[in-house]
Write a protein that holds these residues in place. Sequence first.
Motif, PDB file in Angstrom:
ATOM      1  N   THR A 495       2.264   2.476  10.679  1.00  0.00           N
ATOM      2  CA  THR A 495       1.116   3.239  11.181  1.00  0.00           C
ATOM      3  C   THR A 495       0.892   4.496  10.385  1.00  0.00           C
ATOM      4  N   GLY A 496       1.937   5.067   9.826  1.00  0.00           N
ATOM      5  CA  GLY A 496       1.810   6.351   9.145  1.00  0.00           C
ATOM      6  C   GLY A 496       1.075   6.248   7.834  1.00  0.00           C
ATOM      7  N   MET A 497       1.483   5.315   7.010  1.00  0.00           N
ATOM      8  CA  MET A 497       0.908   5.233   5.670  1.00  0.00           C
ATOM      9  C   MET A 497       0.905   3.786   5.219  1.00  0.00           C
ATOM     10  N   PRO A 498      -0.201   3.330   4.685  1.00  0.00           N
ATOM     11  CA  PRO A 498      -0.226   1.958   4.167  1.00  0.00           C
ATOM     12  C   PRO A 498       0.620   1.857   2.897  1.00  0.00           C
ATOM     13  N   VAL A 499       1.057   0.634   2.596  1.00  0.00           N
ATOM     14  CA  VAL A 499       1.882   0.387   1.407  1.00  0.00           C
ATOM     15  C   VAL A 499       1.000  -0.080   0.271  1.00  0.00           C
ATOM     16  N   LYS A 500       1.436   0.203  -0.947  1.00  0.00           N
ATOM     17  CA  LYS A 500       0.638  -0.154  -2.115  1.00  0.00           C
ATOM     18  C   LYS A 500       1.026  -1.512  -2.700  1.00  0.00           C
ATOM     19  N   SER A 501       2.276  -1.937  -2.494  1.00  0.00           N
ATOM     20  CA  SER A 501       2.761  -3.171  -3.111  1.00  0.00           C
ATOM     21  C   SER A 501       2.553  -4.352  -2.176  1.00  0.00           C
ATOM     22  N   PRO A 502       2.351  -5.550  -2.722  1.00  0.00           N
ATOM     23  CA  PRO A 502       2.223  -6.746  -1.873  1.00  0.00           C
ATOM     24  C   PRO A 502       3.573  -7.269  -1.417  1.00  0.00           C
ATOM     25  N   ARG A 503       4.487  -6.384  -1.139  1.00  0.00           N
ATOM     26  CA  ARG A 503       5.795  -6.705  -0.588  1.00  0.00           C
ATOM     27  C   ARG A 503       6.115  -5.668   0.459  1.00  0.00           C
ATOM     28  N   PHE A 504       6.826  -6.093   1.498  1.00  0.00           N
ATOM     29  CA  PHE A 504       7.196  -5.114   2.518  1.00  0.00           C
ATOM     30  C   PHE A 504       8.425  -5.612   3.266  1.00  0.00           C
ATOM     31  N   ALA A 505       9.351  -4.684   3.514  1.00  0.00           N
ATOM     32  CA  ALA A 505      10.567  -5.010   4.260  1.00  0.00           C
ATOM     33  C   ALA A 505      10.466  -4.405   5.647  1.00  0.00           C
ATOM     34  N   LEU A 506      10.688  -5.227   6.697  1.00  0.00           N
ATOM     35  CA  LEU A 506      10.634  -4.796   8.086  1.00  0.00           C
ATOM     36  C   LEU A 506      12.047  -4.710   8.630  1.00  0.00           C
ATOM     37  N   PHE A 507      12.358  -3.529   9.227  1.00  0.00           N
ATOM     38  CA  PHE A 507      13.671  -3.325   9.815  1.00  0.00           C
ATOM     39  C   PHE A 507      13.523  -3.201  11.335  1.00  0.00           C
TER      40      PHE A 507
END
Length: 1263
Positions: A495-507
Amino acid sequence: MTESLNCCHKSLVCCVASHEAVRGLMEAQEEEVTEEGIQYVAMRNLFVREAKEAMHVRVEKKTRSTHVRESAERVEMSKTVNPFHSIMDTWVEFRRKMNPDNLTHRPEFIVKPRGQTVWEGKTLKLHCTVAGWPKPRVAWYKNNVLIDAKAHPEKYTTESNYNMHSLEIKNCDFLDTAQYCASALNIKGEASSVATIVVKSRLNCLFFFPLIIVTLLLFDDAPKHGVTFRTTILDKFEVAFGSEGETLSLGCTVIIYPTVKNYQPDVVWSRNSVPLKPSKWVHTHWSGERATLTLVHLNKEDEGMYTLRVNTKSGFDTYSAYVFVKDADVEVEGVPVAPLDVHCHDANKDYVVVTWKQPAVEGSSSILGYYIDRCEVGTHHWAQCNDVPVKYARFPVTGLVEGRSYTFRVRAVNKAGVSRPSRVSEAVVAMDPSDRARLRVGVIPGEPTDVEVTEATKSYVVLAWKPPVQRGHEGVMYYIEKCVSGSDTWQRVNTGMPVKSPRFALFDLAEGKSYNFRVRCCNSAGVGESSMPTGEITVGDKLDLPSTPGNPVVTRNTDTSVVVSWAASKEVAHLVGYYIDCSVVGSNVWMPCNNKPVKKTRFVCHGLTTGENYVFRVKAVNAAGYSQSSHDSEAVAVKAAVSIPGKPNGVTLLEAAKDYMVLGWTAPANDGGADIRGYFVDYRTLKGDVVGKWHEMNHQALTTTSYKAENLKENVLYQFQVRAMNMAGVSKASLASAALECKEWTITVPGAPVGLHVLEVRDTSVVVLWEPPAFDGRTPVNGYYLDLKEASAGEEGLKAVHEKANKSKYMKVTGLKPGTSYVFSVRAQNLAGVGKPSAALGPILAQTRPGTKEIHVDVDDDGVISMVFECSEMSEGSEFIWSKNYKAITDTSRLTVVTENGKSRAIFNTPSLDDLGTYSCMVTGTDGFSSSYTLTEEGLMRLLDISHEHKFPVIPFKNEMAMELLEKGRVRFWTQLEKFTSAFSCFQKYTMNFDKTTGIIEMFMDSLEVTDEGSFTFNLVDGKAKGTTSLVLIGDGYQAVLNELFRVIGESSSTDHKGHHRAIQNVQICSIFPLHVPRDVEKHLLFILYPAANSSSQVQITSTEHGIILFSNVTYHHEELRVGWLHKDTKIAASERVKSGVTGEQLWLKINEPTEKDKGKYAMDIFDGKDGVKRVFDLSGKEAFEEFQRLNWTKNEKELVPDEHYKLKFEHGKFASITIAAVTTADSGKYALVVKNKYGTEAGVFTVSVYNPEEEEKEEKKG
């Protein structure tokens, strides 16, 4: 390309020149006459049929103009193509071939082999069709080297059917990249064709293709200049061991022949088939002769198989060895060692995936997880990326700054603490790889596509997707949303900031729950539509631990290594590799064999201790962690594996006759770790330039290094080769002997000795042994000469070790220089002269092998004499071989051999002069562990004395027996022991005391009576040890004691001796013979008091028909009586000729068939437990000599005196002979052998007549 192939064709000249396979061509013609005859008839019929059809001409009338026109048309047509003429030319060629002188023709390729390019691991076939008469023999070559398909059936298969030939190459690898040549040959000539094969590697195409191109260019270039380079790699680096942080250098000396100015080979180093590039960790150097690779600051990533490859214009040569890297010592006991192989993947603007491999040693407890650190390039600050240790060997690092470069490292953690960090990764740049130069702005982006979960573990989930097609004029960013399975509520994760890369790790996801995920794109224009959901994803480990590998199987390799094989883990994904552990049996301490995981299911474990028993286990590892360790292997002792022996050498001719030849050869230097069980001999005939096939001569293995080849043809040339055999198989054939002609020898001197070998190699000495020559010459061999030279002396320089001929078949050479290599040779001698030297033996290095022990002589407590030899280098199947004078001992009546636990003891059953000689012991299967001991007469006598002392030990006395007269008529007898062990007992008649502190023994008598006159003796028994001390009170001595008593006490009665007495000390009348015994004997002492007598007579002599007897009569004889005979002050050893013993009360010494050596002084030592006496008898005088048999030779009743003309011998007391040198007529006469002793005289008479034929003829003519 055409020029290249032409050059390749030129290079086949050496290929044809070395075509060994066609030497049996004449035999091939005889075998294939029938087949070729059928083919020839078929071809002839075909030619005749075609020729007749072509020659069939119809006769018809034509006008002149028609004839001219048709002729012109035929001429015009013949300029282009003329089938009729072609058929006629073929017919003419056939008619030419029908001529018997021109029937054969050289081979020609109808179909040539074609070049191919294949992948590694594939199988390919080369085909060709060859015509020719007689049928050609086809051979295949690789880079001008003949391919032996029978020797390597696992690699090559050749077929030949109906003039069609093929070569199959199985499981191709990069080394199969070469030029292959098919060469056809018959008696009319040779033809060849070349095809180039290129093998590509799927993994290292970029590396191998340039080498392939260079190789082809080099092959193309070599024939132009006429230079073929030969590469030899020397001073090779061995298997190396290093520790983390150290610097390790590997190097080889490379010799390129011939030397061409300004030409340098291409030197390439590789690890695990991957070429190495120079870096701060890897330094390479080529000096022109030596290639060096230096690994700076070793790390476990440096462990692997290192290969040196030297490329020249004529090919390449390689050498490989394994390098092991051990972990550095940990700073805290029990912590893990550092992880390895840290790499970065899938780098984007703010995201990168870091992977690594688990270490081999987990420490005192299992690894709980790993910490990942990052460092921005240009700084020295390391920041930890995760707060909680991650168990998987893979972690997504986020929060990177776009455009900056980073390096990463990993640390392992367990209950004991955190390990040292791994080697840092290569630098990686945080940048979007799909970023475009032109940006689009003002358009709301479309929806992402292909959203998927790339990784799902207990700790995190990684999403990946593709950017939308519609992106606007600016870059896009992404929002990730999740939804718990079973609900319709979507929750934005970032919610805070969108990511720039087409990858994302969820913890922070709940383990075991299922989720759906989707992604939205956004830019300055707004947020786009969501992607399609991923579908339900359960949070948990996608990657399971590997299953347990199969049980390891261990096989022997070398003295310090073994080969471990195992079955791969059946259930494993993304396998990283295997770790192998070893443990000495009984220690329960496991040590890693490799610090870098290996993916193959076979590994060579080096650095083990020779002779130790080890067990092994294997565990698999992937990103999820370690598998369970396999079951322990069976225990195996580390020792060299048995292999086939090396080739015999030096096949020479030892003797020749009309129909047989005797061959000799030298055993192979390498026996393959097992005893040579035999040899096989092959032969072939030579006739001009034609060489026959090899044939076996013997079907049963020969046990010697010589062989009599029978049923040969006279004046025919033969060649021979030999193969050795051990339990592993048959060796390769030796080099063929020179051409040997079967014809009878006429030489008079002996042939060359054979079977040279050495034993007891020491720093300054060696024992050389040999066998006699097979050919003695005209007279028997009567001696040998041993020659030697230093190995560095060159072709000549052999010098004789000794001047006089040595009659034995062995010799010990002394005075060698330590560390120097020597070459030996032996020559045989007979009456005609000295023969040729044997084949050279050596070089032999004069150096004592570590661990070598010498034979030592031992005499045990029972007096048993034995020789002992120990060997610490014994292998399975090794045996102790004892010999006397270097001949195997077969008579067990003299020696008994007992062997156990690497020690062999040779026990003398009845030591005597018959046992004198040199005893040696050799241990089989140990490459020459041996020793010898020479038993001389002096040494034997010394050992017999020690043995007697051990058999009959004597208790030592500090003071001999003495007497004291006490008050009231009491008498005290006492002695003092030097060594004792326990208390004593005595007769009840007397009072006896034993003081253990002083060793004094006392005996008290209340009075002395007339009946007490005699000898008083203490006879002590302490286990095996005995001791005797005496005091003699007899006659005048005893009366003097009594008179002293009377004078002191003043009494008149001569029979009453009671009263006050004055002490008389140290009254002794006897001789004591002390014997020394071990002082640590602990047995009970027994004291006995008795009177003794010395009643032996003087030694006398008597003669018998067998010899003489020396004897002495003893009035009193008992079991304690011991007798020893001496001759010239030396103990006489019992034998068949000299015996001693006791008969009734007579002590005797029998000497059968006495000789001059038996003259001299004899002594008899008698000891009866209390008294000792020596009786002496001299047999040196003239009267004593009358007792011997006297032998005289007479001529015409006059005694002969031995000189150079008359040689008189009397041997072994039985055999008498006379030798007359240079007989003349003056030697005619009546000769007699006269034998005389005290029983009479006997003579043997014979007549000798000598005549001169020339004088007889003169007298006949006068008559």
